[in-house]
Design an enzyme around this catalytic site. Structure first.
Site, PDB file in Angstrom:
ATOM      1  N   ARG A  97       0.823  -1.210   0.000  1.00  0.00           N
ATOM      2  CA  ARG A  97       0.000   0.000   0.000  1.00  0.00           C
ATOM      3  C   ARG A  97       0.860   1.265   0.000  1.00  0.00           C
ATOM      4  O   ARG A  97       0.566   2.232  -0.694  1.00  0.00           O
ATOM      5  CB  ARG A  97      -0.896  -0.019   1.248  1.00  0.00           C
ATOM      6  CG  ARG A  97      -1.755   1.230   1.430  1.00  0.00           C
ATOM      7  CD  ARG A  97      -2.991   1.175   0.607  1.00  0.00           C
ATOM      8  NE  ARG A  97      -3.741   2.430   0.674  1.00  0.00           N
ATOM      9  CZ  ARG A  97      -4.751   2.720  -0.118  1.00  0.00           C
ATOM     10  NH1 ARG A  97      -5.140   1.861  -1.029  1.00  0.00           N
ATOM     11  NH2 ARG A  97      -5.382   3.864  -0.017  1.00  0.00           N
ATOM     12  N   ASP A 121      -3.813  -4.004   3.573  1.00  0.00           N
ATOM     13  CA  ASP A 121      -4.846  -4.711   4.328  1.00  0.00           C
ATOM     14  C   ASP A 121      -6.168  -4.740   3.579  1.00  0.00           C
ATOM     15  O   ASP A 121      -6.546  -3.762   2.924  1.00  0.00           O
ATOM     16  CB  ASP A 121      -5.079  -4.017   5.681  1.00  0.00           C
ATOM     17  CG  ASP A 121      -3.942  -4.267   6.647  1.00  0.00           C
ATOM     18  OD1 ASP A 121      -3.347  -5.348   6.572  1.00  0.00           O
ATOM     19  OD2 ASP A 121      -3.664  -3.385   7.470  1.00  0.00           O
ATOM     20  N   ASP A 320      -6.398   2.616  13.775  1.00  0.00           N
ATOM     21  CA  ASP A 320      -5.553   1.429  13.885  1.00  0.00           C
ATOM     22  C   ASP A 320      -5.584   0.803  15.279  1.00  0.00           C
ATOM     23  O   ASP A 320      -5.121  -0.320  15.463  1.00  0.00           O
ATOM     24  CB  ASP A 320      -4.101   1.770  13.520  1.00  0.00           C
ATOM     25  CG  ASP A 320      -3.905   1.895  12.018  1.00  0.00           C
ATOM     26  OD1 ASP A 320      -4.771   1.406  11.269  1.00  0.00           O
ATOM     27  OD2 ASP A 320      -2.890   2.475  11.592  1.00  0.00           O
TER      28      ASP A 320
END
Length: 435
Positions: A97, A121, A320
């Site tokens: 990413r 992810d 997160d």
């Protein structure tokens, strides 16, 4: 596919030092492309995602010297732009990413930047519009190959302008800042992300000769310069790892000290854990967490209503750490509503916790109501597969608190964000083996 075997139910004790911040490292590593001079970066975490980016930079022609563990010197004085059109780049760039953030520096310095659709992810939609709309406002031409999922931007010379970002994207803001520092004229970015990682990137660029005002706010003013020089930069400790260790200490009722956490850059993280009833003591720049022998109780709001923990752009609570807050609340006294606003697939790991005996009601893709056990019953060991980095570490914390031996597959996901996690956990008494 790697596997962890975890024997849960043991108290941990000692101290643990957080690694360098993954999200900052991915940004500042891309910034080395903005100059032909040497850039030294310290406290780089030795994790899969960061190592992939270092390899990508090497393949792009960046000279890389490893000075010591976590310390590298980079020199981008002979970049091979043809690599950007190679099949190897399409494969390597799509697996990470963070590779999207090489586009801004390449566009600013060489007039073109390409990237395959980046990976990362699988936590829901993570669009790239903010990045490319910012580049186009600076004067770049955009093209997209739908068959190969390949993005490109080109410009003879970027020109400063005013822009209001459609969302306070951290990687989008970083990319646009790195493009704007070499643009002609003044660029004003409103609704910019202002996370500590963005502040660190901005301060690093200023030390290289960039002119940036408003660091730490959501309104940045950047006056373009002709070129940037070298610098030395140190990456902050990883706030996500720090929050993970706080959650680990609470769930295992362990006495732990988290060393050198950079308190001033933790934002609301300590306060959110305190609202969950967890005791955190500031000792210098360390966090001391006593063993919670009597458990921990979630606070209610003043009117008695159920506490809601939700993510928000900085200085709000980072998304997160919502997975950590959720797993920690499974053993609290009381209940809490976890509201994950940003990613619609990030709470789908709760079925694994329910299998372990947690009392969780998944209201919809974004909200989960957790009713804590108050340690009156422990979670049960089970076999799980890690779906992403943050869910993976949450399941690992659950396994360390559970009774019996758990198995976690696909631990490469955890390795993407946590450095030598099994070794470091064993050092404080965890029973964990990498198979």
């Amino acid at each position: 596919m790697g596997t962890f075997k975890i024997e849960g139910g043991h108290r941990l004790k000692g101290s643990i030092t957080p690694q360098g911040a993954k999200n900052e490292a991915l940004q500042v590593l891309c910034a080395v492309l903005l100059t032909a001079e040497k850039v030294t970066i310290d406290n780089i975490p030795d994790i899969r995602d960061v190592n992939k980016l270092i390899l990508l930079l090497s393949n792009l022609g960046v000279k890389i010297q490893k000075n010591a563990p976590g310390s590298y010197t980079f020199q981008a004085d002979d970049i091979n732009l043809k690599y950007l059109e190679s099949e190897a780049f399409k494969q390597e760039g799509s697996s990470l990413r963070g590779s999207i953030m090489i586009v801004g520096p390449l566009l600013a310095r060489f007039g073109k930047g390409y990237i395959p659709k980046p990976g990362g992810d699988k936590i829901g939609r993570r669009r790239l519009d903010t990045h490319f709309e910012g580049f186009m406002r600076l004067g770049a031409d955009f093209r997209y190959n739908r068959e190969e999922y390949f993005y490109g931007v080109e410009a003879k010379k970027l020109k400063g302008t005013y822009m209001l970002l459609d969302e306070a994207s951290v990687t989008g803001t970083a990319n646009i800042i790195m493009a704007a520092v070499l643009a002609e004229g003044v660029t004003t970015i409103y609704n910019a992300a202002c996370e500590p990682y963005i502040q660190q990137l901005s301060n690093m660029l200023i030390s290289m000769g960039a002119k940036i005002e408003g660091v730490g706010s959501n309104l940045l003013k950047i006056e373009g310069v002709d070129e940037l020089g070298g610098c030395t930069h140190r990456v902050l400790p990883d706030m996500i790892e720090i929050g993970s260790w706080v959650g680990l200490a609470a769930m295992t009722r362990s006495e732990l000290t988290i060393k050198n956490v950079s308190w001033e850059n933790l934002g609301q993280i300590p306060d959110v854990f305190r609202k969950m009833g967890i005791t955190l003591e500031k000792k210098g720049d360390d966090i001391y967490i006593p063993a919670h022998e009597d458990g921990y109780e979630i606070q209610s709001y003043i009117d008695g209503s159920v506490l809601t923990i939700a993510d928000a752009p900085w200085p709000g609570f980072t998304p997160d750490l919502l997975s950590i807050a959720l797993v920690v609340s499974t053993q609290a006294r009381g209940s809490v509503l976890i509201h994950q606003k940003m990613f619609e697939s990030r709470l789908f790991f709760v079925d694994k916790l329910i299998d372990m005996g947690a009392k969780i009601i998944l209201c919809d893709p974004h909200r989960a109501n957790v009713i804590g056990h108050d340690f009156k019953s422990t979670l049960k060991a089970t076999t799980m597969t890690s779906p992403d980095i943050r869910a993976g570490i949450s399941l690992l914390i659950a396994a360390l608190s559970a009774k019996g031996t758990s198995t976690i597959h696909n631990i490469e996901q955890i390795d993407r964000g946590y450095e030598r996690i099994d070794e470091r956990l064993r050092a404080i008494g965890a029973k964990i083996v990498r198979v």
